[in-house]
Design a protein around this motif. Structure first.
Motif, mmCIF file in Angstrom:
data_model
loop_
_atom_site.group_PDB
_atom_site.id
_atom_site.type_symbol
_atom_site.label_atom_id
_atom_site.label_comp_id
_atom_site.label_asym_id
_atom_site.label_seq_id
_atom_site.Cartn_x
_atom_site.Cartn_y
_atom_site.Cartn_z
ATOM 1 N N THR A 165 0.854 -1.178 0.000
ATOM 2 C CA THR A 165 0.000 0.000 0.000
ATOM 3 C C THR A 165 0.892 1.231 0.000
ATOM 4 O OG1 THR A 165 -1.947 1.043 1.021
ATOM 5 C CG2 THR A 165 -0.242 0.259 2.519
ATOM 6 N N GLU A 166 0.308 2.377 -0.249
ATOM 7 C CA GLU A 166 1.143 3.583 -0.290
ATOM 8 C C GLU A 166 0.370 4.807 0.160
ATOM 9 O OE1 GLU A 166 1.736 3.555 -4.781
ATOM 10 O OE2 GLU A 166 1.470 5.696 -4.373
ATOM 11 N N HIS A 167 1.126 5.794 0.576
ATOM 12 C CA HIS A 167 0.534 7.070 0.959
ATOM 13 C C HIS A 167 1.582 8.144 0.699
ATOM 14 C CE1 HIS A 167 -2.718 9.244 2.730
ATOM 15 N NE2 HIS A 167 -1.879 9.884 3.525
ATOM 16 N N SER A 168 1.104 9.370 0.472
ATOM 17 C CA SER A 168 2.035 10.469 0.154
ATOM 18 C C SER A 168 1.873 11.614 1.139
ATOM 19 C CB SER A 168 1.757 10.992 -1.261
ATOM 20 O OG SER A 168 1.935 9.957 -2.190
ATOM 21 N N ARG A 219 6.726 16.058 -2.918
ATOM 22 C CA ARG A 219 5.585 15.223 -2.564
ATOM 23 C C ARG A 219 6.187 13.846 -2.378
ATOM 24 N NH1 ARG A 219 0.555 15.155 -1.490
ATOM 25 N NH2 ARG A 219 -0.777 13.385 -1.977
ATOM 26 N N TRP A 220 6.455 13.503 -1.130
ATOM 27 C CA TRP A 220 7.096 12.240 -0.795
ATOM 28 C C TRP A 220 6.065 11.113 -0.935
ATOM 29 C CZ3 TRP A 220 12.194 12.363 1.369
ATOM 30 C CH2 TRP A 220 12.665 13.624 1.724
ATOM 31 N N ARG A 221 6.468 10.057 -1.615
ATOM 32 C CA ARG A 221 5.561 8.912 -1.805
ATOM 33 C C ARG A 221 6.162 7.718 -1.054
ATOM 34 N NH1 ARG A 221 5.386 5.720 -7.209
ATOM 35 N NH2 ARG A 221 3.865 4.127 -6.682
ATOM 36 N N VAL A 222 5.380 7.162 -0.165
ATOM 37 C CA VAL A 222 5.878 6.070 0.684
ATOM 38 C C VAL A 222 5.128 4.789 0.319
ATOM 39 C CG1 VAL A 222 6.247 5.291 3.053
ATOM 40 C CG2 VAL A 222 6.269 7.754 2.530
ATOM 41 N N VAL A 223 5.862 3.802 -0.144
ATOM 42 C CA VAL A 223 5.262 2.519 -0.525
ATOM 43 C C VAL A 223 5.702 1.472 0.496
ATOM 44 C CG1 VAL A 223 5.067 0.767 -2.330
ATOM 45 C CG2 VAL A 223 5.341 3.182 -2.957
ATOM 46 N N ALA A 224 4.722 0.878 1.156
ATOM 47 C CA ALA A 224 5.019 -0.127 2.190
ATOM 48 C C ALA A 224 4.630 -1.514 1.692
ATOM 49 C CB ALA A 224 4.254 0.200 3.467
ATOM 50 N N ASN A 265 17.329 7.403 4.520
ATOM 51 C CA ASN A 265 17.032 7.464 5.957
ATOM 52 C C ASN A 265 15.535 7.550 6.229
ATOM 53 O OD1 ASN A 265 19.593 7.242 7.123
ATOM 54 N ND2 ASN A 265 20.033 9.411 6.793
ATOM 55 N N MET A 266 14.816 8.203 5.336
ATOM 56 C CA MET A 266 13.361 8.282 5.519
ATOM 57 C C MET A 266 12.729 6.890 5.344
ATOM 58 S SD MET A 266 12.873 11.327 6.438
ATOM 59 C CE MET A 266 11.093 11.432 6.403
ATOM 60 N N ALA A 267 13.285 6.104 4.425
ATOM 61 C CA ALA A 267 12.765 4.742 4.235
ATOM 62 C C ALA A 267 12.958 3.915 5.515
ATOM 63 C CB ALA A 267 13.465 4.070 3.051
ATOM 64 N N LYS A 268 14.116 4.055 6.140
ATOM 65 C CA LYS A 268 14.383 3.338 7.411
ATOM 66 C C LYS A 268 13.456 3.853 8.514
ATOM 67 C CE LYS A 268 17.183 0.969 10.377
ATOM 68 N NZ LYS A 268 16.673 1.292 11.696
ATOM 69 N N THR A 284 9.690 1.767 0.428
ATOM 70 C CA THR A 284 10.308 2.565 -0.631
ATOM 71 C C THR A 284 9.803 3.993 -0.512
ATOM 72 O OG1 THR A 284 10.413 0.631 -2.061
ATOM 73 C CG2 THR A 284 10.641 2.783 -3.137
ATOM 74 N N VAL A 285 10.742 4.930 -0.531
ATOM 75 C CA VAL A 285 10.388 6.343 -0.440
ATOM 76 C C VAL A 285 10.815 7.036 -1.737
ATOM 77 C CG1 VAL A 285 10.870 8.519 0.759
ATOM 78 C CG2 VAL A 285 10.478 6.442 2.074
ATOM 79 N N TYR A 286 9.825 7.597 -2.416
ATOM 80 C CA TYR A 286 10.092 8.377 -3.630
ATOM 81 C C TYR A 286 10.196 9.853 -3.251
ATOM 82 C CZ TYR A 286 8.715 4.419 -6.595
ATOM 83 O OH TYR A 286 8.639 3.198 -7.223
ATOM 84 N N GLU A 287 11.323 10.455 -3.596
ATOM 85 C CA GLU A 287 11.468 11.907 -3.399
ATOM 86 C C GLU A 287 10.899 12.648 -4.595
ATOM 87 O OE1 GLU A 287 15.266 13.596 -2.747
ATOM 88 O OE2 GLU A 287 15.157 13.249 -0.604
ATOM 89 N N THR A 288 11.061 12.036 -5.731
ATOM 90 C CA THR A 288 10.514 12.570 -6.984
ATOM 91 C C THR A 288 9.952 11.358 -7.732
ATOM 92 O OG1 THR A 288 12.417 12.225 -8.412
ATOM 93 C CG2 THR A 288 12.446 14.231 -7.070
ATOM 94 N N PRO A 289 9.180 11.580 -8.782
ATOM 95 C CA PRO A 289 8.654 10.410 -9.518
ATOM 96 C C PRO A 289 9.760 9.501 -10.041
ATOM 97 C CG PRO A 289 7.493 12.409 -10.172
ATOM 98 C CD PRO A 289 8.646 12.858 -9.301
#
Ligand SMILES: Nc1nc2c(c(=O)[nH]1)N=C([C@H](O)[C@H](O)COP(=O)(O)OP(=O)(O)OP(=O)(O)O)CN2
Ligand SMILES: [Zn+2]
Length: 140
Positions: A6-9, A30-35, A106-109, A126-131
């Protein structure tokens, strides 16, 4: 092994202290976090039969963790002068300080540890800083 994703931004500003280049300036993403969470087994009875965890619960937990950082300035502790930090706080800007440099790695951790803290068996964050640019944290 079953894996749920799942993911959230969230929107937040940061800068990389000690970096030579444009990322040393305050800038937003717009940080995208995929768990991704995993399990060998599924529930065998009740409402969650055939599931590891209800997507609704998984989404809610990730959203709560991610929303804490929404619309804030993320800084590494000690990366701003005390007077600068105080001036920003006096303006009621929301500033979140971390003991680490706020890189995608570090944000992913950070999100990995938060999801572990909620009892998930986390496969990867997984953390996306940009697309185009992302970092993942996985534990062996
Ligand atoms: N390994 C890492 N490298 C960089 C990180 C990081 O977290 N891990 N972060 C940055 C900066 O924060 C910057 O915001 C990203 O820089 P860049 O990729 O140059 O950004 P763009 O806006 O040009 O993004 P594109 O999607 O590639 O156009 C730097 N490096
Ligand atoms: Zn950045």
């Amino acid at each position: 092994m079953y894996t749920l994703k799942t993911e959230h931004s969230f929107d937040a500003a940061h800068f990389l202290y000690g970096y030579e280049g444009k990322c040393s300036n305050i800038h937003g993403h717009r940080w995208r976090v995929v768990a991704e969470v995993s399990s060998d087994e599924l529930e065998t009875t009740g409402q969650n039969r055939g599931m590891y965890v209800d997507f609704g619960d998984l989404k809610k937990d990730l959203k709560e963790i991610v929303d804490y950082l929404d619309h804030c300035l993320i800084i590494e502790t000690g990366s701003l002068k005390e007077t600068t930090l105080k001036a920003l706080q006096d303006e009621n800007f929301r500033i979140i300080q971390f003991a680490f440099r706020p890189t995608a790695e570090n944000m992913a951790k950070y999100f990995y540890d938060k999801m572990i803290g909620r009892g998930y068996r986390v496969k990867q964050i997984t953390v996306y800083e940009t697309p185009n640019n992302a970092a993942s944290y996985t534990q062996d």
